[in-house]
Motif scaffolding. Structure first.
Motif, short mmCIF file in Angstrom:
data_model
loop_
_atom_site.label_atom_id
_atom_site.label_comp_id
_atom_site.label_asym_id
_atom_site.label_seq_id
_atom_site.Cartn_x
_atom_site.Cartn_y
_atom_site.Cartn_z
N PHE A 89 0.84 -1.12 -0.01
CA PHE A 89 -0.22 0.04 0.12
C PHE A 89 0.84 1.17 0.13
CE2 PHE A 89 -3.21 -3.10 1.13
CZ PHE A 89 -4.41 -2.69 0.77
N VAL B 87 -6.84 -1.93 -5.56
CA VAL B 87 -7.43 -1.61 -4.46
C VAL B 87 -6.66 -0.31 -3.86
CG1 VAL B 87 -7.93 -2.25 -2.16
CG2 VAL B 87 -8.60 -3.68 -3.88
N ARG C 277 -8.00 3.54 -3.77
CA ARG C 277 -8.17 4.50 -2.61
C ARG C 277 -7.55 5.70 -2.59
NH1 ARG C 277 -8.05 0.91 2.08
NH2 ARG C 277 -5.41 1.21 2.19
N ARG D 11 -9.13 9.50 -2.50
CA ARG D 11 -8.72 10.36 -1.18
C ARG D 11 -8.31 11.59 -1.64
NH1 ARG D 11 -7.32 6.62 3.69
NH2 ARG D 11 -9.40 5.82 3.70
N CYS E 96 -13.89 -6.55 -0.94
CA CYS E 96 -13.43 -5.95 0.35
C CYS E 96 -13.26 -4.39 0.18
CB CYS E 96 -12.51 -6.48 0.91
SG CYS E 96 -12.77 -8.08 1.58
N VAL F 248 -15.35 -6.39 7.53
CA VAL F 248 -15.17 -5.43 6.45
C VAL F 248 -16.68 -5.30 5.91
CG1 VAL F 248 -14.57 -5.36 4.03
CG2 VAL F 248 -12.91 -6.01 5.83
N ARG G 64 -19.14 -1.79 5.64
CA ARG G 64 -19.62 -1.16 4.64
C ARG G 64 -21.15 -0.98 4.53
NH1 ARG G 64 -16.90 -3.65 -0.35
NH2 ARG G 64 -18.45 -5.24 -0.35
N ARG H 199 -22.85 2.56 4.68
CA ARG H 199 -23.96 2.98 3.61
C ARG H 199 -25.42 3.20 3.87
NH1 ARG H 199 -21.63 -0.42 -1.78
NH2 ARG H 199 -19.81 0.47 -1.51
N ILE I 4 -4.77 -9.31 5.26
CA ILE I 4 -4.63 -8.35 3.91
C ILE I 4 -5.91 -7.51 3.99
CG2 ILE I 4 -5.07 -10.03 2.22
CD1 ILE I 4 -2.40 -7.25 1.88
N ILE I 5 -6.90 -8.17 4.10
CA ILE I 5 -8.49 -7.96 3.88
C ILE I 5 -8.23 -6.73 4.57
CG2 ILE I 5 -10.59 -8.19 4.56
CD1 ILE I 5 -10.21 -11.10 3.94
N GLU J 63 -6.34 -4.25 5.56
CA GLU J 63 -5.69 -2.91 4.74
C GLU J 63 -6.53 -2.73 3.43
OE1 GLU J 63 -1.68 -2.20 5.14
OE2 GLU J 63 -1.55 -4.39 5.29
N CYS J 64 -7.42 -3.74 2.90
CA CYS J 64 -8.07 -3.21 1.66
C CYS J 64 -9.50 -2.52 2.00
CB CYS J 64 -8.49 -4.56 1.10
SG CYS J 64 -6.97 -5.46 0.40
N ALA J 65 -9.94 -2.55 3.16
CA ALA J 65 -11.14 -1.98 3.47
C ALA J 65 -11.02 -0.35 3.28
CB ALA J 65 -11.57 -2.67 4.86
N THR J 66 -11.88 0.21 3.26
CA THR J 66 -12.10 1.71 3.25
C THR J 66 -13.37 1.99 4.23
OG1 THR J 66 -11.23 2.13 1.21
CG2 THR J 66 -12.42 4.13 2.20
N PRO J 67 -12.86 2.66 5.36
CA PRO J 67 -11.70 3.00 6.26
C PRO J 67 -10.89 1.50 6.41
CG PRO J 67 -13.40 3.42 7.66
CD PRO J 67 -14.08 3.05 6.35
N THR J 68 -9.80 1.78 6.51
CA THR J 68 -8.93 0.61 6.86
C THR J 68 -9.19 0.15 8.31
OG1 THR J 68 -6.93 1.79 7.79
CG2 THR J 68 -6.77 1.35 5.42
N GLU K 187 -7.86 2.94 10.72
CA GLU K 187 -8.89 4.05 10.44
C GLU K 187 -10.27 3.68 10.82
OE1 GLU K 187 -6.77 5.51 6.32
OE2 GLU K 187 -8.82 4.66 6.42
#
Lengths: 332, 332
Positions: A222, A251, A255, A259, A277, B251, B255, B259, B273-274, B276-281, B325
């Motif tokens: 990342f 991914v 992001r 941002r 994800c 995750v 989401r 939403r 790893i998942i 870190e892939c999410a937003t927010p992390t 985050e």
DNA sequence: TTGTATGCGTTATCAA
DNA sequence: TTGATAACGCATACAA
């Protein structure tokens, strides 16, 4: 507990025990029942090493990849292991690491262990320079490659046409009005080269922006991706879409771009769990790993039968674009 | 190419070849050099089955888990394979699938293959009802469990204290002002039970909201999680934080909640790893897989040495909350 | 320092 | 339908 013990208990010879063990029909029902009972009672199982020594096989196939921790390889190994189990084959897993210097040694090692066959997933080592060794190995045992094309006699390659897939992805992005597609990749493996070629092909055919800055190589972290995107934005490289050779790169880039108020359509590759994800969920090129593995197993199994039919040295599946939010939002 | 061929070429006996092969010092330098040269020239390697038959070992350890496709197991297998390679052990991988009916059979099968040791990751089968079988196996070969505690003589369990970890996660959420923490889990494995207990413990100790609707079991799919969150929101179950036994659940829940304009602090588990892939992390409880695996290997290796020292039957590591985050945003 | 001989537990060939 | 016996290729105890 050995075959001798069972034989003694049943007052028969070891030959007879061996026969019922191997399902020969040259045994009377009465003796068979007697032997079977003893086997069950003693919870006896033949010694695999002795068996291996006689048959030169322990019904084991070597599975080679660079790292099972990677989601793509993990999925492949899982599919392969599951399928092989059904055929009573065990899997010996061997990871090479990111081909530092171990190289083809892992494959040679597998050979020394007398595995019955080898499945190579991806690009754990360079083919060039090892062609002779590979060819020699393929003469001895079935050798099938997933997502790599060895083009060597006796090797069987099961591949996904990721080049065409990436080309289609470029077309899809272009259809949303994009002209400058940023392409991210991390390594030029067999798969990596073809994906890149697909991107280039699409861009060329459609007359899109071809400036070099739009093709970026970056490590799969990342931080690295973030630094790269920041740099591109700062340098005002005008990308209006992102295409990546790996979901994880897509991914990460998505992001950072968003941002920085630079939301653009994004497409990744592998259609891994990671794609689902992300927010927005990532459109991804599915390289049909399930089909690849299924075909690989089918090939291996057939090759290991005494009368192996002629099989295609190369089997190609089409990639499949799985559309999700990262793309649809930007569609007209 | 056998040991006999090499012996003949060198005009020595097979015993001598065997000696240089096994690094005995009872060989003159001259003969050793001669034999070594022949071995290299002929690219000879001892037949592993014959070797195995004599020594009753092929230097192979069985690695058992429910599914390598799962990121957690994949990482574990990767770490284990890597470490074992250094000690010249091979890994035979065996996946049970989500314990439908295959159960402990896979372990039994591994035993029949005469592996030198077994590492069991997670909870591929129920312990209760199989205690006797496990005990018997542990008497024969080293048996170490990662993230499970067999509490049986001769078994070695390497665990992460996920209960305390989850309890701490509850405290951390409480510190941001949350009172009603929604807890999501998918299965009550050994690990699953302890995580749930940790949640309950934290909630109880802090006097937080304990209504049953705040503890939800759900399959590990985005659809299922989405349906569940929607239902809770509709029923106005007043959760102001989410804690999940798996990153993927966290995750997915994060989401959907966001939403629906219901952004709350979220904590997952596994630190995969998942996260870190999410937003927010995603903030996630790291269960120290690297340490667990490292310890497991160390244990296995020591147990396989002739004079095995006394080793702890249970080794516990603390979990580690990795803040990202999904949590920090909500901190005061 | 080296060689001989035996055992490891099967499978398979051949004879009965 | 069964049994005796020879491979299979190595490690190792024992002898030289």
């Amino acid at each position: 507990m050995t075959i001798y013990d069972i034989a003694k208990k049943c007052n028969v010879s070891i030959a007879t025990v061996s026969r019922v063990l191997n399902g020969s029909d040259r045994v009377s029902e009465k003796t068979r029942a007697k032997v079977l009972a003893a086997i069950k009672e003693q919870d006896y199982a033949p010694n695999p090493f002795a068996r291996g020594l006689g048959l030169d096989s322990m019904k084991m196939v070597g599975v080679l990849c660079s790292d099972v921790a990677d989601a793509f390889y993990a999925k492949a190994v899982s599919l392969i292991e599951h399928a092989l189990q059904k055929h009573n084959f065990d899997v010996m897993l061997s990871c090479t690491g990111e081909s530092n210097g171990k190289d083809i040694k892992a494959l040679r090692y597998l050979m020394q262990k007398h595995v019955d066959a080898v499945i190579i997933i991806g690009t754990p080592f360079a083919v060039q320079g090892n062609a002779a060794a590979l060819k020699k190995i393929a003469e001895q045992i079935p050798l099938v490659a997933i997502n790599n094309n060895y083009k060597l006699p006796g090797t069987y390659s099961i591949i996904c046409d990721e080049q065409a897939g990436m080309r289609n992805a470029v077309y899809a992005l272009s259809n949303t009005g994009c002209r400058s597609i940023l392409y991210l990749y991390d390594a030029l493996t067999y798969s990596g080269r073809h994906k890149l070629n697909g991107y280039k092909q699409g861009v060329l055919e459609l007359g899109l922006d071809t400036q070099p800055a739009l093709t970026q190589k970056t490590p799969r972290t990342f931080e690295a991706v973030a630094a790269m995107i920041h740099r591109l934005l700062k340098q005002k490289v005008p990308f209006d879409a992102i295409l990546a050779s790996e979901d994880i790169l897509a991914v990460a880039a998505q992001r950072i771009a968003r941002r920085n108020n630079h939301g653009v359509p994004v497409i990744g590759c592998n259609n891994s769990i990671i794609a689902e994800c992300a927010t927005p969920t990532l459109t991804s090129l599915d390289n049909r790993l399930d089909r690849l593995c299924e075909t690989a197993i089918k090939t291996i199994i057939q090759l290991m039968q005494s009368e192996a039919p002629a099989l295609p040295s190369k089997t190609v599946f089409d990639a499949n674009l799985i559309e999700r939010e990262s793309f649809q939002t930007h569609k007209q």
